[in-house]
Design an enzyme around this catalytic site. Structure first.
Site, PDB file in Angstrom:
ATOM      1  N   LYS A 107       0.827  -1.218   0.000  1.00  0.00           N
ATOM      2  CA  LYS A 107       0.000   0.000   0.000  1.00  0.00           C
ATOM      3  C   LYS A 107       0.854   1.259   0.000  1.00  0.00           C
ATOM      4  O   LYS A 107       0.406   2.323  -0.396  1.00  0.00           O
ATOM      5  CB  LYS A 107      -0.941   0.008   1.208  1.00  0.00           C
ATOM      6  CG  LYS A 107      -2.084  -0.952   1.080  1.00  0.00           C
ATOM      7  CD  LYS A 107      -3.192  -0.626   2.070  1.00  0.00           C
ATOM      8  CE  LYS A 107      -4.297  -1.653   2.015  1.00  0.00           C
ATOM      9  NZ  LYS A 107      -5.245  -1.505   3.129  1.00  0.00           N
ATOM     10  N   LYS A 189      -8.547 -11.206  -6.126  1.00  0.00           N
ATOM     11  CA  LYS A 189      -9.649 -11.445  -5.197  1.00  0.00           C
ATOM     12  C   LYS A 189     -10.753 -10.403  -5.415  1.00  0.00           C
ATOM     13  O   LYS A 189     -10.444  -9.240  -5.659  1.00  0.00           O
ATOM     14  CB  LYS A 189      -9.090 -11.323  -3.771  1.00  0.00           C
ATOM     15  CG  LYS A 189      -9.927 -11.959  -2.698  1.00  0.00           C
ATOM     16  CD  LYS A 189      -9.229 -11.885  -1.351  1.00  0.00           C
ATOM     17  CE  LYS A 189      -9.559 -10.593  -0.654  1.00  0.00           C
ATOM     18  NZ  LYS A 189      -9.325 -10.613   0.798  1.00  0.00           N
ATOM     19  N   LYS A 192     -13.775  -5.260  -1.807  1.00  0.00           N
ATOM     20  CA  LYS A 192     -14.760  -4.207  -1.632  1.00  0.00           C
ATOM     21  C   LYS A 192     -14.244  -2.859  -2.077  1.00  0.00           C
ATOM     22  O   LYS A 192     -15.020  -1.946  -2.273  1.00  0.00           O
ATOM     23  CB  LYS A 192     -15.270  -4.160  -0.187  1.00  0.00           C
ATOM     24  CG  LYS A 192     -14.243  -4.259   0.895  1.00  0.00           C
ATOM     25  CD  LYS A 192     -14.971  -4.460   2.226  1.00  0.00           C
ATOM     26  CE  LYS A 192     -14.160  -4.754   3.437  1.00  0.00           C
ATOM     27  NZ  LYS A 192     -12.809  -4.996   3.496  1.00  0.00           N
TER      28      LYS A 192
END
Ligand code: AMP
Length: 317
Positions: A107, A189, A192
């Site tokens: 990140k 994956k 969200k």
């Protein structure tokens, strides 16, 4: 039955992946279970307070809508022990080990300046776990490194300051729990925070589910046995077959991708329908959700207070 703990971060709208991979298995395992909305974890990157609240409210209501009515439900920020113990664990962790965390590296890659909380996040996650003394922590493979760090910190603390923490055993979820992949990028994956076109949200109405599944990536195989699972070479079709099976459908007799997508849509819509119906009832009565979570947080404060107190005493506070 041993105590179990699971947290979902309200960093976006929960997906079919969150449901099949987390919420549905959680609903089957509610004895001595602590299930939390980890709102503090949703603040490690730039965030909008109004969205955070909206996602946290939606996640909380979805806990109940998916049948979590016997577990202790709570919001992490309503249980101050999480932040308290996180600081104490930061005093045990080293910059070297936090620097090695894959999530921080990923990140933070290419970003000039990241929030300090992104770096210290593993200490908060260790606190989340150690506060409840679970014997086992079920994790997806992507969280393995964090739980290993939790064990390291707990062992180091116990050795240096006295036996305060129970060392949790890491159990990697290999029980056939579906790993749902993104419909447009089937090697990633379903998440969200990703492109919503490849993610089915739990609250997507049937026509939206239909549209998203219809656009799912497959392949150009047109042979009579094109509809078959082969993760390496046919990731899109394999993902659709996995979703179909996880939602109770069958691919028997299906030979075309069009028919497969229709079967997947029907199975997903049928699986989500009762959840969405219950969610609509709960949305009309937000005070019910709030009172369940208030009672859960009160229980968590009781359970966690002695752990924080023991850690403080051991550290000389
Ligand atoms: P996350 O939403 O990434 O914080 O994940 C929370 C938990 O939900 C994970 O530990 C997984 O068990 C589950 N989960 C989330 N996304 C998926 C997915 N696409 N497939 C399977 N499980 C998932």
């Amino acid at each position: 039955m041993t105590r179990t703990l699971s947290l979902l971060t309200p960093s976006g709208r929960l997906t079919l992946g969150s449901y099949l991979g987390a919420l549905r298995p959680m609903s089957r395992r509610q004895e001595d279970a602590f299930y939390g909305v980890s709102d503090l974890h949703a603040m490690t990157t730039e965030h909008d307070p109004r969205l955070l609240r909206a996602y946290a409210d939606e996640t909380a209501a979805l806990f109940l809508a998916t049948g979590l009515d016997r577990a202790t439900l709570f919001r992490q920020s309503h249980v101050p022990a999480h932040a308290q113990l996180a600081y104490l664990l930061e005093c045990v962790a080293t910059t070297g080990e936090l620097n090695r965390m894959i999530q921080f590296k990923e990140k933070g890659r290419g970003v000039d300046s990241t929030r300090v909380s992104l770096f210290t996040y593993p200490a908060l996650m260790a606190a989340d776990i150690l506060l409840y003394r679970p014997a086992q922590v079920p994790v997806g493979a992507d969280q393995n490194q964090h739980v290993e760090l939790t064990r390291d910190l707990a062992l180091r603390f116990n050795r240096r300051y006295g036996e305060v923490f129970t060392i949790p055993e890491v159990v990697t979820a290999t029980d056939g729990t579906a790993r749902v992949m993104d419909l447009l990028h089937p090697t990633r994956k379903m998440s969200k925070s990703a492109d919503a076109a490849g993610s089915v949200c739990l609250l997507d109405p049937p026509d939206v589910v239909r549209r998203k599944v219809a656009r799912a990536v497959t392949d150009s195989d047109t042979g009579p046995d094109a509809v078959r699972a082969e993760r390496e070479t046919k990731p899109g079709v394999t993902n659709l077959l996995d979703i179909l099976a996880a939602c109770g459908g069958s691919a028997d007799g299906i030979t075309t991708y069009g028919a497969l997508k229709r079967a997947v849509t029907d199975a997903v819509v049928a699986e989500l329908e009762p959840v969405q119906k219950r969610y609509a009832e709960l949305a009309a009565d937000p005070s019910h959700v709030a009172s369940v979570f208030a009672a859960g947080a009160a229980r968590c404060r009781e359970v966690t207070a002695p752990v924080v107190a023991a850690a403080q005493t051991a550290l000389g506070l």
